[in-house]
Design a protein around this motif. Structure first.
Motif, PDB file in Angstrom:
ATOM      1  N   LYS A 191      38.699 -49.492  93.552  1.00 55.00           N
ATOM      2  CA  LYS A 191      37.903 -49.816  92.371  1.00 55.00           C
ATOM      3  C   LYS A 191      36.493 -50.224  92.801  1.00 55.00           C
ATOM      4  O   LYS A 191      36.328 -51.128  93.614  1.00 55.00           O
ATOM      5  N   ILE A 192      35.498 -49.538  92.236  1.00 54.91           N
ATOM      6  CA  ILE A 192      34.100 -49.872  92.479  1.00 54.91           C
ATOM      7  C   ILE A 192      33.464 -50.306  91.161  1.00 54.91           C
ATOM      8  O   ILE A 192      33.618 -49.640  90.131  1.00 54.91           O
ATOM      9  N   ILE A 193      32.747 -51.422  91.203  1.00 53.49           N
ATOM     10  CA  ILE A 193      31.921 -51.850  90.070  1.00 53.49           C
ATOM     11  C   ILE A 193      30.488 -51.417  90.349  1.00 53.49           C
ATOM     12  O   ILE A 193      29.925 -51.745  91.392  1.00 53.49           O
ATOM     13  N   GLN A 194      29.916 -50.673  89.424  1.00 54.02           N
ATOM     14  CA  GLN A 194      28.505 -50.290  89.514  1.00 54.02           C
ATOM     15  C   GLN A 194      27.684 -51.187  88.603  1.00 54.02           C
ATOM     16  O   GLN A 194      27.946 -51.289  87.403  1.00 54.02           O
ATOM     17  N   ILE A 195      26.700 -51.871  89.185  1.00 52.61           N
ATOM     18  CA  ILE A 195      25.718 -52.604  88.399  1.00 52.61           C
ATOM     19  C   ILE A 195      24.354 -51.989  88.678  1.00 52.61           C
ATOM     20  O   ILE A 195      24.152 -51.334  89.706  1.00 52.61           O
ATOM     21  N   THR A 196      23.415 -52.202  87.784  1.00 47.82           N
ATOM     22  CA  THR A 196      22.126 -51.536  87.967  1.00 47.82           C
ATOM     23  C   THR A 196      21.055 -52.212  87.127  1.00 47.82           C
ATOM     24  O   THR A 196      21.342 -52.904  86.154  1.00 47.82           O
ATOM     25  N   ASP A 197      19.816 -52.037  87.559  1.00 47.05           N
ATOM     26  CA  ASP A 197      18.643 -52.458  86.786  1.00 47.05           C
ATOM     27  C   ASP A 197      18.766 -53.914  86.336  1.00 47.05           C
ATOM     28  O   ASP A 197      18.655 -54.238  85.156  1.00 47.05           O
ATOM     29  N   THR A 198      18.949 -54.795  87.317  1.00 45.76           N
ATOM     30  CA  THR A 198      19.081 -56.221  87.042  1.00 45.76           C
ATOM     31  C   THR A 198      17.731 -56.901  86.850  1.00 45.76           C
ATOM     32  O   THR A 198      17.631 -57.890  86.136  1.00 45.76           O
ATOM     33  N   HIS A 199      16.689 -56.410  87.521  1.00 48.06           N
ATOM     34  CA  HIS A 199      15.319 -56.890  87.335  1.00 48.06           C
ATOM     35  C   HIS A 199      15.195 -58.410  87.469  1.00 48.06           C
ATOM     36  O   HIS A 199      14.701 -59.098  86.572  1.00 48.06           O
ATOM     37  N   PHE A 200      15.609 -58.909  88.627  1.00 45.01           N
ATOM     38  CA  PHE A 200      15.528 -60.342  88.904  1.00 45.01           C
ATOM     39  C   PHE A 200      14.201 -60.690  89.564  1.00 45.01           C
ATOM     40  O   PHE A 200      13.601 -59.878  90.273  1.00 45.01           O
ATOM     41  N   SER A 201      13.745 -61.927  89.343  1.00 48.87           N
ATOM     42  CA  SER A 201      12.503 -62.397  89.953  1.00 48.87           C
ATOM     43  C   SER A 201      12.444 -63.912  89.881  1.00 48.87           C
ATOM     44  O   SER A 201      12.853 -64.497  88.865  1.00 48.87           O
ATOM     45  N   PRO A 202      11.906 -64.555  90.920  1.00 48.07           N
ATOM     46  CA  PRO A 202      11.726 -66.009  90.838  1.00 48.07           C
ATOM     47  C   PRO A 202      10.535 -66.404  89.979  1.00 48.07           C
ATOM     48  O   PRO A 202      10.472 -67.537  89.482  1.00 48.07           O
ATOM     49  N   ASN A 203       9.590 -65.490  89.792  1.00 44.22           N
ATOM     50  CA  ASN A 203       8.359 -65.793  89.064  1.00 44.22           C
ATOM     51  C   ASN A 203       8.360 -65.283  87.628  1.00 44.22           C
ATOM     52  O   ASN A 203       7.605 -65.784  86.790  1.00 44.22           O
ATOM     53  N   LYS A 204       9.173 -64.268  87.360  1.00 43.64           N
ATOM     54  CA  LYS A 204       9.334 -63.725  86.005  1.00 43.64           C
ATOM     55  C   LYS A 204      10.832 -63.732  85.702  1.00 43.64           C
ATOM     56  O   LYS A 204      11.502 -62.714  85.812  1.00 43.64           O
ATOM     57  N   PRO A 205      11.340 -64.896  85.309  1.00 44.75           N
ATOM     58  CA  PRO A 205      12.791 -65.097  85.223  1.00 44.75           C
ATOM     59  C   PRO A 205      13.417 -64.645  83.906  1.00 44.75           C
ATOM     60  O   PRO A 205      14.515 -65.104  83.557  1.00 44.75           O
ATOM     61  N   HIS A 206      12.779 -63.749  83.195  1.00 49.59           N
ATOM     62  CA  HIS A 206      13.201 -63.389  81.845  1.00 49.59           C
ATOM     63  C   HIS A 206      14.652 -62.923  81.771  1.00 49.59           C
ATOM     64  O   HIS A 206      15.331 -63.160  80.765  1.00 49.59           O
ATOM     65  N   PHE A 207      15.127 -62.249  82.831  1.00 46.94           N
ATOM     66  CA  PHE A 207      16.460 -61.638  82.777  1.00 46.94           C
ATOM     67  C   PHE A 207      17.454 -62.313  83.724  1.00 46.94           C
ATOM     68  O   PHE A 207      18.608 -61.890  83.824  1.00 46.94           O
ATOM     69  N   ASN A 208      17.012 -63.350  84.416  1.00 47.35           N
ATOM     70  CA  ASN A 208      17.857 -63.998  85.415  1.00 47.35           C
ATOM     71  C   ASN A 208      19.118 -64.606  84.807  1.00 47.35           C
ATOM     72  O   ASN A 208      20.141 -64.740  85.478  1.00 47.35           O
ATOM     73  N   GLY A 209      19.049 -64.991  83.534  1.00 41.06           N
ATOM     74  CA  GLY A 209      20.183 -65.633  82.887  1.00 41.06           C
ATOM     75  C   GLY A 209      21.401 -64.735  82.748  1.00 41.06           C
ATOM     76  O   GLY A 209      22.518 -65.232  82.524  1.00 41.06           O
ATOM     77  N   ASN A 210      21.223 -63.425  82.889  1.00 38.42           N
ATOM     78  CA  ASN A 210      22.369 -62.517  82.794  1.00 38.42           C
ATOM     79  C   ASN A 210      23.213 -62.503  84.068  1.00 38.42           C
ATOM     80  O   ASN A 210      24.313 -61.946  84.061  1.00 38.42           O
ATOM     81  N   TRP A 211      22.695 -63.116  85.143  1.00 42.69           N
ATOM     82  CA  TRP A 211      23.437 -63.062  86.395  1.00 42.69           C
ATOM     83  C   TRP A 211      24.720 -63.882  86.341  1.00 42.69           C
ATOM     84  O   TRP A 211      25.774 -63.423  86.800  1.00 42.69           O
TER      85      TRP A 211
END
Length: 276
Positions: free
Chosen positions: A2-22
């Motif tokens: 079983k492989i889980i594919q994740i993609t396009d996470t767009h993480f950043s320490p300075n632009k944290p807009h999407f970090n909460g999805n982690w």
């Protein structure tokens, strides 16, 4: 397997807009019982130019207890020669030193899993040619194993024989070379990201899967594409064949890029038409 594919996470320490999805994604990953995680690129907001985006994002990836393999996206290493951030030696060196190889292969359970740096495709230079030679060798020496290919960019958007889609997919010349290799070898799956749409289809004997972004969907900034807008991941289960399921992961937020693009990617904002 079983492989889980994740993609396009767009993480950043300075632009944290999407970090909460982690946090919800990590919790879900750990509960899947997967054997391997494959990240198909755009790990970062701007790893192409900022060391700290890559190091921050890689620190998050190391929180996963399951082995992970990653291929870069355009926000990680750059894009075409004519783009604002072209792939070059400096950007490739940054990725390779901070994140690891930009192409790889893994053999297990009768399968050969191959990761490609699709951002090299279209440059028609030594790096592109070296990867094609490496891929041809990896496929010719698969010793009876079935093959799954993972890359950031899809082979095409609307049709296998379409023309150049610019930003969105592999260019026709390089696409044709990939088609020839896929046809000559037992490639069961080509899995990609990049489009921020979730879709599954086929090209001849190969299943095509676009993984959903783990960060944001795009509303009116870009045209409609096949599939659906959702935030999540893909579960690929390998036996004698592959079965793939696109999953909307609980607890993740479907951010809309249109709402925050001025803050996250101001260079992507298209100028308004002048009012007459």
């Amino acid at each position: 397997m079983k492989i889980i594919q994740i993609t396009d996470t767009h993480f950043s320490p300075n632009k944290p807009h999407f970090n909460g999805n982690w946090a919800p994604l990590l919790t879900w990953i750990e509960e899947t019982g997967a054997d391997l995680i494959v990240h198909t690129g755009d790990l970062t907001v701007d790893g192409a130019d900022k060391d700290e985006d890559i190091t921050f994002s890689m620190d998050l990836m190391r929180q996963v207890s399951i082995p992970m393999l990653i291929v870069p996206g355009n926000h990680d290493v750059g894009h075409f020669k004519e783009s604002d951030q072209p792939v070059n030696a400096e950007r490739l060196a940054r990725w390779r030193s901070l994140a690891g190889d930009d192409r790889w292969l893994e053999d297990t359970a009768g399968w050969r899993f191959v990761g490609l740096n699709s951002l090299l495709l279209g440059h028609e230079d030594d790096e592109e040619e070296a990867q094609f030679e490496w891929l041809a060798e990896a496929l010719s020496e698969r010793a009876g194993r079935r093959v799954a290919l993972f890359a950031h960019k899809p082979l095409f958007v609307d049709a296998p024989d379409e023309g150049d889609t610019g930003y969105w997919s592999v260019r026709p010349s390089q696409r044709r070379r990939l088609y020839d290799l896929i046809e000559a070898h037992d490639v069961a799956l080509f899995a990609s990201g990049h489009l921020h749409w979730a879709w599954q289809g086929r090209f001849d004997n190969t299943q095509l899967t676009w993984g959903p972004s783990a960060a944001f969907i795009i509303d009116e900034m870009e045209r409609e594409m096949p599939g659906e807008r959702l935030i999540g991941a893909v579960v690929h289960e390998f036996d004698t064949s592959v079965a793939s399921t696109i999953v909307a992961v609980p607890g993740m937020t479907a951010h809309v890029l249109d709402d925050v693009v001025h803050e996250v990617y101001p260079q992507a904002v298209k100028p308004r038409e002048p009012v007459e």
